[in-house]
Design a protein around this motif. Structure first.
Motif, mmCIF file in Angstrom:
data_model
loop_
_atom_site.group_PDB
_atom_site.id
_atom_site.type_symbol
_atom_site.label_atom_id
_atom_site.label_comp_id
_atom_site.label_asym_id
_atom_site.label_seq_id
_atom_site.Cartn_x
_atom_site.Cartn_y
_atom_site.Cartn_z
ATOM 1 N N ALA A 114 42.205 46.405 89.485
ATOM 2 C CA ALA A 114 42.654 47.796 89.388
ATOM 3 C C ALA A 114 41.954 48.519 88.242
ATOM 4 O O ALA A 114 41.532 49.676 88.387
ATOM 5 N N VAL A 115 41.810 47.842 87.107
ATOM 6 C CA VAL A 115 41.104 48.455 85.971
ATOM 7 C C VAL A 115 39.648 48.734 86.338
ATOM 8 O O VAL A 115 39.106 49.811 86.040
ATOM 9 N N LEU A 116 39.008 47.772 87.004
ATOM 10 C CA LEU A 116 37.610 47.962 87.411
ATOM 11 C C LEU A 116 37.481 49.120 88.393
ATOM 12 O O LEU A 116 36.515 49.888 88.339
ATOM 13 N N GLY A 117 38.450 49.238 89.308
ATOM 14 C CA GLY A 117 38.388 50.307 90.292
ATOM 15 C C GLY A 117 38.502 51.688 89.690
ATOM 16 O O GLY A 117 37.990 52.664 90.257
ATOM 17 N N GLU A 118 39.151 51.800 88.548
ATOM 18 C CA GLU A 118 39.315 53.094 87.885
ATOM 19 C C GLU A 118 38.313 53.299 86.751
ATOM 20 O O GLU A 118 38.377 54.304 86.051
ATOM 21 N N THR A 159 37.302 53.594 99.958
ATOM 22 C CA THR A 159 37.559 54.452 98.793
ATOM 23 C C THR A 159 37.193 53.748 97.493
ATOM 24 O O THR A 159 37.609 54.192 96.416
ATOM 25 N N GLY A 160 36.413 52.664 97.578
ATOM 26 C CA GLY A 160 35.999 51.926 96.389
ATOM 27 C C GLY A 160 34.604 52.309 95.932
ATOM 28 O O GLY A 160 33.938 53.166 96.520
ATOM 29 N N HIS A 161 34.135 51.639 94.878
ATOM 30 C CA HIS A 161 32.826 51.955 94.299
ATOM 31 C C HIS A 161 31.680 51.697 95.277
ATOM 32 O O HIS A 161 30.674 52.417 95.267
ATOM 33 N N LEU A 162 31.798 50.670 96.124
ATOM 34 C CA LEU A 162 30.703 50.340 97.020
ATOM 35 C C LEU A 162 30.565 51.337 98.165
ATOM 36 O O LEU A 162 29.597 51.263 98.932
ATOM 37 N N ALA A 163 31.522 52.261 98.301
ATOM 38 C CA ALA A 163 31.390 53.320 99.296
ATOM 39 C C ALA A 163 30.546 54.481 98.781
ATOM 40 O O ALA A 163 30.363 55.473 99.490
ATOM 41 N N PRO A 189 31.491 59.828 98.201
ATOM 42 C CA PRO A 189 30.468 60.573 98.924
ATOM 43 C C PRO A 189 30.337 60.109 100.371
ATOM 44 O O PRO A 189 30.556 58.938 100.693
ATOM 45 N N THR A 190 29.990 61.035 101.233
ATOM 46 C CA THR A 190 29.705 60.702 102.625
ATOM 47 C C THR A 190 28.209 60.746 102.919
ATOM 48 O O THR A 190 27.789 60.481 104.041
ATOM 49 N N ALA A 191 27.407 61.108 101.950
ATOM 50 C CA ALA A 191 25.951 61.126 102.089
ATOM 51 C C ALA A 191 25.329 60.557 100.823
ATOM 52 O O ALA A 191 25.970 60.512 99.765
ATOM 53 N N ALA A 192 24.088 60.098 100.954
ATOM 54 C CA ALA A 192 23.411 59.480 99.816
ATOM 55 C C ALA A 192 22.902 60.544 98.854
ATOM 56 O O ALA A 192 22.254 61.499 99.257
ATOM 57 N N THR A 230 38.672 66.679 102.427
ATOM 58 C CA THR A 230 37.913 65.717 101.625
ATOM 59 C C THR A 230 37.786 64.383 102.349
ATOM 60 O O THR A 230 38.577 64.054 103.241
ATOM 61 N N HIS A 231 36.790 63.630 101.940
ATOM 62 C CA HIS A 231 36.581 62.290 102.493
ATOM 63 C C HIS A 231 37.788 61.404 102.184
ATOM 64 O O HIS A 231 38.285 60.673 103.058
ATOM 65 N N PHE A 232 38.280 61.470 100.954
ATOM 66 C CA PHE A 232 39.450 60.678 100.595
ATOM 67 C C PHE A 232 40.643 61.045 101.476
ATOM 68 O O PHE A 232 41.400 60.162 101.909
ATOM 69 N N GLY A 233 40.825 62.339 101.747
ATOM 70 C CA GLY A 233 41.941 62.771 102.573
ATOM 71 C C GLY A 233 41.879 62.205 103.980
ATOM 72 O O GLY A 233 42.901 61.781 104.543
ATOM 73 N N ARG A 234 40.698 62.159 104.564
ATOM 74 C CA ARG A 234 40.563 61.607 105.923
ATOM 75 C C ARG A 234 40.863 60.110 105.928
ATOM 76 O O ARG A 234 41.546 59.609 106.831
#
Length: 454
Positions: free
Chosen positions: A307-311, A136-140, A385-388, A91-95
């Motif tokens: 932290a709340v916003l991130g989740e 690993t945030g929303h803007l990614a 995601p790693t792609a749009a 997964t992307h998160f794992g990398r």
């Protein structure tokens, strides 16, 4: 305890530890003068703060891996430990997680070194840790190599150096005897660094709010917006405390700053609002430390909101709900053959409606096909995601089941113009799943998509 609460606590600890790490490293490498001007006890405290923060980050990263894996699995925890290696490897998160672990371990390995070069290298590695937070945030959601991720990285790094520096400096000042001239230099240097960081935080935070909010009204009409409004209020309070510290205390510690325009304006305003006061120069170091401690407490509250916003689901998804919903048939449609032919071969207002499926099995299909590589589903814990691709958050409230099924089987039947929907050839970017998706899997996948609510 709910998974959301656990994930929020883990994220808060990680954000706080990142700030403590970067703040201590930045102070040690860029702010505190070289020995023998700085007390040896201060260096030891900054070094200990950075090492402790790195250890907490390492433990937090392990906890985050377990939380993310549990979120991907859903309600069942039976295969948690067997799934962890798959999450790391595939997964992307794992990398990103592996890179984060490597950076933290390198920082810990550098901790015995005392030279300036080692401190600067450790600071660079700490900025790399901040980058993994942005990735690993929303803007990614729009991809790794995007301006949004770069701005989020700047936001995380600036906020961490600023607020973490406050805590590390308060720790360094506590019970330490600073030579007056050294304390003045440190206070002046850090105040400049904090001013630059504040400017970066305001610019990048403004961009983040513009991206995540559909409009100003979302600040009080959505849960995400209300938490963001509270965070903005806390940041404003933090800026006010910093301004008082900068122009009211640091200016008294450093005679050159005492003559600055900002310090003169502050003294005049204090004279008007409070009146003349006796000299308290002897108490300046303790007042300086007290303000640093107060700012640190507010910063921890800011990180709690972050932290709340991130989740949470960004408020930009709320705008998707403001549309006309197609009513799907709740019971079988009954007609005659004559009426069917008279209406063009289908009943009036006919919709293709697939049979009911199993949303839990559909989630497994979604994960097996790695649909999260292109699509965001907020709150589900899938890797970024790693792609749009279009965001699927709340998709069940946006479209009928038949449209979702067609979008999977024949994505070019309806082509949506816009980023993430079409490629350079003008056709849908959705892959062809006709040879890898059975009919039962499709039915369950649609059931899962229909279960996604805001």
């Amino acid at each position: 305890m709910s998974l959301f609460l656990v994930a929020t606590i883990v994220r808060w600890l990680a954000l706080s530890a990142t700030a403590a790490l970067l703040g201590a490293l930045a102070l040690d490498a860029l702010v505190v003068p070289a020995a023998p001007a700085a007390p040896a006890a201060v260096r030891r405290r900054l070094h200990g703060c950075a090492t402790l923060a790195a250890v907490v980050l390492l433990l937090g990263a392990l906890a985050e891996l377990l939380v993310r894996t549990q979120a991907m699995l859903g309600p069942s925890a039976g295969t948690l430990m067997t799934t962890v290696p798959v999450v790391i490897a595939r997964t992307h998160f794992g990398r990103i997680w592996l890179g984060r672990i490597a950076l933290i371990v390198a920082i810990v390995a550098l901790s015995p070194a005392r030279g300036r070069r080692a401190r600067v290298v450790a600071l660079g590695l700490g900025l790399g840790v901040a980058l993994t937070t942005a990735l690993t945030g929303h803007l990614a959601d729009w991809g790794d190599l995007t301006p949004s991720v770069g701005l989020d990285w700047a936001h995380v790094a600036a906020a961490s150096v600023w607020t973490g520096g406050l805590a590390a400096l308060a720790l360094g000042c506590a019970r330490a005897t600073w030579p007056p001239e050294t304390l003045a230099v440190v206070a002046r240097r850090f105040s400049r660094v904090a001013g630059v960081c504040l400017a970066v935080v305001l610019v990048t935070g403004g961009y983040n709010a513009w991206v995540q909010l559909p409009g100003p009204t979302a600040l009080w009409t959505t849960g995400y917006g209300r938490v963001l409004a509270l965070k903005l209020a806390l940041v404003s309070a933090l800026a006010v405390l910093g301004g008082v510290n900068r122009y009211g205390i640091v200016a008294e510690l450093d005679i050159r700053w005492r003559r600055s325009r900002g310090a003169r304006v502050f003294r005049r305003a204090r004279l008007v609002l409070i009146g003349p006061s006796a000299s308290r120069r002897r108490r300046l170091p303790s007042r300086f430390t007290a303000y640093l401690a107060a700012e640190t407490a507010v910063a921890l509250a800011v990180f709690a909101c972050t932290a709340v916003l991130g989740e949470s689901t960004p408020a930009r998804h709320a705008a998707h709900l403001d549309h006309h919903r197609v009513e799907e048939p709740a019971a079988p449609v009954r007609t005659t053959m004559e009426a069917l032919h008279a209406s063009g071969g289908v009943p009036p207002r006919w919709l293709f409606t697939p049979p009911a499926g199993d949303a839990a099995r559909g989630r497994v299909v979604f994960r097996r096909l790695q649909c999260y590589a292109c699509h965001t589903v907020s709150g589900e814990g899938f890797p970024a995601p790693t792609a749009a691709g279009p965001d699927l958050t709340g998709m069940g409230e946006h479209h009928p089941a038949g449209y979702l099924a067609e979008s999977v089987l024949n994505p070019n039947a309806v082509i949506i113009e816009g980023r993430g929907y079409t490629g350079r050839d003008g056709r849908s970017t959705m892959p062809d799943y006709r040879d890898s998706l059975s009919v039962p899997d499709l039915i369950d996948l649609v059931a899962y998509l229909k279960s996604l609510r805001e």
